[in-house]
Scaffold this active site. Structure first.
Site, PDB file in Angstrom:
ATOM      1  N   CYS A   1       0.984  -0.790   0.313  1.00  0.00           N
ATOM      2  CA  CYS A   1       0.201  -0.305  -0.011  1.00  0.00           C
ATOM      3  C   CYS A   1       0.817   1.428  -0.559  1.00  0.00           C
ATOM      4  CB  CYS A   1      -0.630   0.331   1.702  1.00  0.00           C
ATOM      5  SG  CYS A   1      -0.187   0.167   2.686  1.00  0.00           S
TER       6      CYS A   1
ATOM      7  N   ALA B   1       2.886   1.767   2.759  1.00  0.00           N
ATOM      8  CA  ALA B   1       4.656   0.980   2.645  1.00  0.00           C
ATOM      9  C   ALA B   1       5.638   1.354   1.604  1.00  0.00           C
ATOM     10  CB  ALA B   1       4.612  -0.551   1.923  1.00  0.00           C
TER      11      ALA B   1
ATOM     12  N   ARG C   1      12.956  -5.018   5.225  1.00  0.00           N
ATOM     13  CA  ARG C   1      13.562  -4.538   3.921  1.00  0.00           C
ATOM     14  C   ARG C   1      15.504  -4.849   4.219  1.00  0.00           C
ATOM     15  NH1 ARG C   1      12.085  -2.673  -0.979  1.00  0.00           N
ATOM     16  NH2 ARG C   1      13.987  -0.944  -0.403  1.00  0.00           N
TER      17      ARG C   1
ATOM     18  N   HIS D   1       5.504   6.624  -2.511  1.00  0.00           N
ATOM     19  CA  HIS D   1       7.095   7.142  -3.234  1.00  0.00           C
ATOM     20  C   HIS D   1       6.483   8.189  -3.958  1.00  0.00           C
ATOM     21  CE1 HIS D   1       7.294   2.557  -4.888  1.00  0.00           C
ATOM     22  NE2 HIS D   1       8.035   2.262  -3.501  1.00  0.00           N
TER      23      HIS D   1
HETATM   24  S1  SF4 Z   1      -0.842  -1.488   5.825  1.00  0.00           S
HETATM   25 FE1  SF4 Z   1      -1.953  -0.295   7.415  1.00  0.00          FE
HETATM   26  S2  SF4 Z   1      -1.958   1.898   5.433  1.00  0.00           S
HETATM   27 FE2  SF4 Z   1      -0.908   0.000   4.482  1.00  0.00          FE
HETATM   28  S3  SF4 Z   1      -3.883  -0.006   3.871  1.00  0.00           S
HETATM   29 FE3  SF4 Z   1      -3.253  -1.922   5.453  1.00  0.00          FE
HETATM   30  S4  SF4 Z   1      -4.238  -0.844   7.153  1.00  0.00           S
HETATM   31 FE4  SF4 Z   1      -3.546   0.767   5.496  1.00  0.00          FE
END
Ligand code: SF4
Lengths: 70, 483
Positions: free
Chosen positions: B60, B63, B94, B193
Site C-alpha cells: 500500500c 508501505a 527490508r 513513493h
Molecule cells: S497496511 Fe495499514 S496503511 Fe496499508 S492498507 Fe493496510 S491498514 Fe492501510
C-alpha cells in the site's frame, strides 16, 4: 490546467513529464520553435496535444509549465 | 524459451479461467514482448487498480512511504501513525543496513507507533500524536527530525496531522513531516513513493534554514533510490568514490537528514531506483538545475556501462578514474563469471519483483549466461515497461500485477530453472520444485549491487539452482498421477 515538466533525454529530444499522470513522452513537435517565440501546441509521442501560451523567448530547460489539454 | 505463438496461447489459456469481464481487464496486463514494437512501447497497461478477487502481491501507499522512501533515513524517527499492525509488519523487513547506534543516533530498526485504539478512532488521534511526538523526542533526544506516516484510519477519520506537525515542529525545533500516505491512496505503494517525495520537497528541501555554508565540490554527487538492502549502497559508493566522485548523500539507505538537505548542491543525481525517486530528481532538476542520470550496478557489463555513462558527465580525470575502476575490478568479475558461468549457463529465469529489479538484474543474469524468459512489475508504470523492453529479447512473457493464479500457471508451463520474486511466492514455488530466490531483500543475503555484490549474486544463484535438495523431490508434474 495540468502541470508539465520539460527536460532533454539522453538523445537530446525534448521530454514532457506529466506528474499527475506519471506520464513521460517525447515531444514530437512544438508549434512555435523560434528564439523569440516558443510554445503553442506541443504534440506528444503518445498522440496527446497540449497547449502552452507562447513565450517570448526559448525557455531554459529543465522547466515546469502549466498547460492546457487540447 | 517459448515461441511467440506458445506464449500467446499460454496467455489465452490463463485468461480462459476468468469470467469474461475480468479476462478482458487482465488481458491488458499480460503481453508477449515484441522487440519490433520498440517505438510505441510494449503496449502493456500498468499502474491500474488490482482486480478485486485476484491475489495481488502489491503493497500500500504507506508501505511505499514508510518502507521505502522515509524509513531508511536513519537519524530521523518515523512514526507509524495509526493501529500497531502496519508498523509492526513493515518493521525492518527490508534490511536497510545502516551504521550508527540504534536508539541513540539511528532508529531504522525501531518501531514507533501511536497504536490506535477504538477511542482514538472515535475521538480522533491528534492529541495522542502530539503527546507521542513529545515523548519520542524526550526519550531519543538525538533524533534529527520526525516523520509521521499516516495509516488508513487516520485519513478515514480526517485527523489534521499537518496542524499537529506544524505546531510540534516549532515546539521541538526540528522538522516534523506529516506524510499523507494512508494505504488506501492510489493503487499500490507507487503512489506512496510519490507522496513521500513530495513531502521531502515541501518539508525538507524547501524548508527555510540558515545556509550551512558548505560549498559544493566539483565532483559532488548523490546516490538516489538505493535503499542499502544488505549493504547495496555501500558497494555502489565504493566504486563511485574510487573513480573520483564524492558521494555526499545517500537517498535513503544509510542516509541522514543532513544529507537530504545537502543534496540540492550536488552536480549530478545518480538514480538507481527510478520508480521510487524520479519525482524528487525531477524536482531538483527544475528547481536547482541538477541533472540526473539513471544507472544500473547489477552485473559487470551494466556496471562498466554505467560507470562510463556517469563519467561522461564529468571531466577527463573522472573518465580516467572510471576506466581505472573497471580495469581494476574486471579481472575479479571475470574470475566470478568463469567460475559460475559453467554451472549456470543456459538456465532460464522468471522474475516478478518491484520497482527496478525486473529490468535492472537482467544484465547480471546475462553475464552469467542465463536467460530471462519472463518478467513483471508489482507496481511499475508504463514507462518502466518501456525501459524494460530495451533489455529483453523477443517473445519474453511480460506480466503486470500478476495474480497468484497467473504466476503459477505461467511457471507450470514455462518451467524456468529459477524464479526471483517475493517472500509470499517463495514457498509456493519451492514446493513446486523450482529453485527460488527472494529478490526483494536478497533472501537475507546481499549486497547485490556493484562488483562485490556480483560475487554474492553469482554465488547465491548457483547455490540455489544447483542445490542437491532439488533432486530429492518430485515436482507435481513428474508425479505419476499428476492431474
Ligand atoms: S497496511 Fe495499514 S496503511 Fe496499508 S492498507 Fe493496510 S491498514 Fe492501510
Amino acid at each position: 490546467m495540468p502541470e508539465i515538466m520539460l527536460r532533454h533525454n539522453e538523445r537530446g529530444e525534448l521530454l514532457c513529464y506529466v506528474p499527475k499522470k506519471d506520464l513521460e513522452a517525447v515531444v514530437r513537435t512544438v508549434e512555435f520553435d523560434q528564439d523569440d517565440r516558443w510554445g503553442g501546441t506541443l504534440s506528444l509521442a503518445n498522440g496527446e496535444k497540449l497547449y502552452l501560451e507562447p513565450l517570448t523567448q526559448r525557455p531554459l530547460i529543465p522547466v515546469t509549465f502549466r498547460v492546457r489539454k487540447l | 524459451m517459448l515461441t511467440r505463438d506458445e506464449a500467446e496461447k499460454l496467455i489465452q489459456e490463463v485468461l480462459a479461467a476468468y469470467p469474461p469481464e475480468a479476462a478482458e481487464d487482465r488481458a491488458k496486463h499480460l503481453a508477449v514482448l515484441d522487440g519490433e514494437a520498440l517505438e510505441g512501447g510494449c503496449g502493456i497497461t500498468a499502474n491500474r487498480k488490482s482486480l478485486p478477487g485476484v491475489m495481488t502481491i502489491r503493497g500500500c501507499a504507506y508501505a511505499g512511504s514508510k518502507g521505502v522512501v522515509w524509513g531508511p533515513i536513519k537519524d530521523m524517527i518515523h512514526i507509524s501513525h495509526g493501529p500497531v499492525g502496519c508498523g509492526q509488519y513493515s518493521r525492518a523487513g527490508r534490511r536497510n543496513y545502516y551504521v550508527g547506534t540504534t536508539g541513540i543516533n539511528a532508529f531504522g530498526t525501531m518501531n514507533f507507533t501511536s497504536d490506535f485504539q477504538e477511542k482514538d478512532i472515535v475521538f480522533g488521534g491528534d492529541k495522542k500524536l502530539a503527546k507521542l511526538l513529545e515523548e519520542a523526542n524526550a526519550l531519543f533526544p538525538l533524533n534529527k527530525g520526525i516523520s509521521v506516516q499516516s495509516e488508513c484510519p487516520v485519513g478515514l477519520i480526517g485527523d489534521d496531522i499537518e496542524a499537529v506537525a506544524k505546531k510540534k515542529s516549532v515546539d521541538l525545533n526540528k522538522p516534523i513531516v506529516p506524510v499523507r500516505c494512508e494505504g488506501f491512496r492510489g493503487v499500490s505503494q507507487s503512489l506512496g513513493h510519490h507522496i513521500a517525495n513530495d513531502t521531502i520537497r515541501d518539508y525538507i528541501l524547501d524548508r527555510p534554514k540558515a545556509d550551512d555554508g558548505i560549498q559544493a565540490g566539483p565532483y559532488d554527487v548523490a546516490i538516489i533510490g538505493d535503499y542499502n538492502i544488505g549493504g547495496d549502497a555501500w558497494s555502489s559508493r565504493i566504486l563511485l568514490e574510487e573513480m573520483g566522485l564524492q558521494v555526499v548523500a545517500q537517498w535513503s539507505g544509510d542516509g541522514t537528514l543532513a544529507e537530504l538537505e545537502r543534496t540540492p548542491k550536488v552536480r549530478l543525481n545518480l538514480v538507481h531506483c527510478y520508480r521510487s525517486m524520479n519525482y524528487i530528481s525531477r524536482h531538483m532538476e527544475t528547481k536547482y538545475g541538477i541533472p540526473w542520470l539513471e544507472y544500473n550496478f547489477f552485473g559487470p557489463s551494466r556496471i562498466a556501462d554505467s560507470l562510463r555513462r556517469i563519467a561522461a558527465r564529468f571531466d577527463d580525470r573522472i573518465k580516467a578514474g572510471a576506466e581505472a575502476v573497471i580495469a581494476k575490478y574486471q579481472p575479479m568479475a571475470d574470475a566470478i563469471t568463469n567460475r559460475f558461468r559453467p554451472r549456470l549457463e543456459g538456465k532460464r529465469v522468471m522474475l516478478y519483483v518491484g520497482g527496478l529489479r525486473p529490468r535492472h538484474v537482467i544484465g547480471a543474469y546475462e553475464d552469467l549466461g542465463m536467460e530471462v524468459v519472463g518478467t513483471g512489475y508489482e507496481f511499475g508504470h508504463n514507462d518502466d515497461y518501456d525501459r524494460t523492453q530495451v533489455d529483453l529479447k523477443n517473445t519474453t512473457l511480460i506480466y503486470d500485477d500478476a495474480s497468484g493464479y497467473e504466476l503459477e500457471r505461467f511457471v507450470e508451463r514455462v518451467r524456468p530453472d529459477l524464479i526471483g520474486s517475493g517472500i509470499k511466492e517463495k514457498y509456493v514455488f519451492q514446493k513446486m520444485g523450482i529453485p527460488f530466490r527472494q529478490m526483494h531483500s536478497w533472501d537475507y543475503s546481499g549486497p547485490y549491487h556493484g562488483y562485490d555484490g556480483y560475487a554474492i549474486f553469482a554465488r547465491d544463484m548457483d547455490m540455489t539452482i544447483n542445490n542437491p535438495c532439488w533432486k530429492m523431490m518430485t515436482p507435481p508434474w513428474r508425479q505419476p498421477n499428476a492431474a
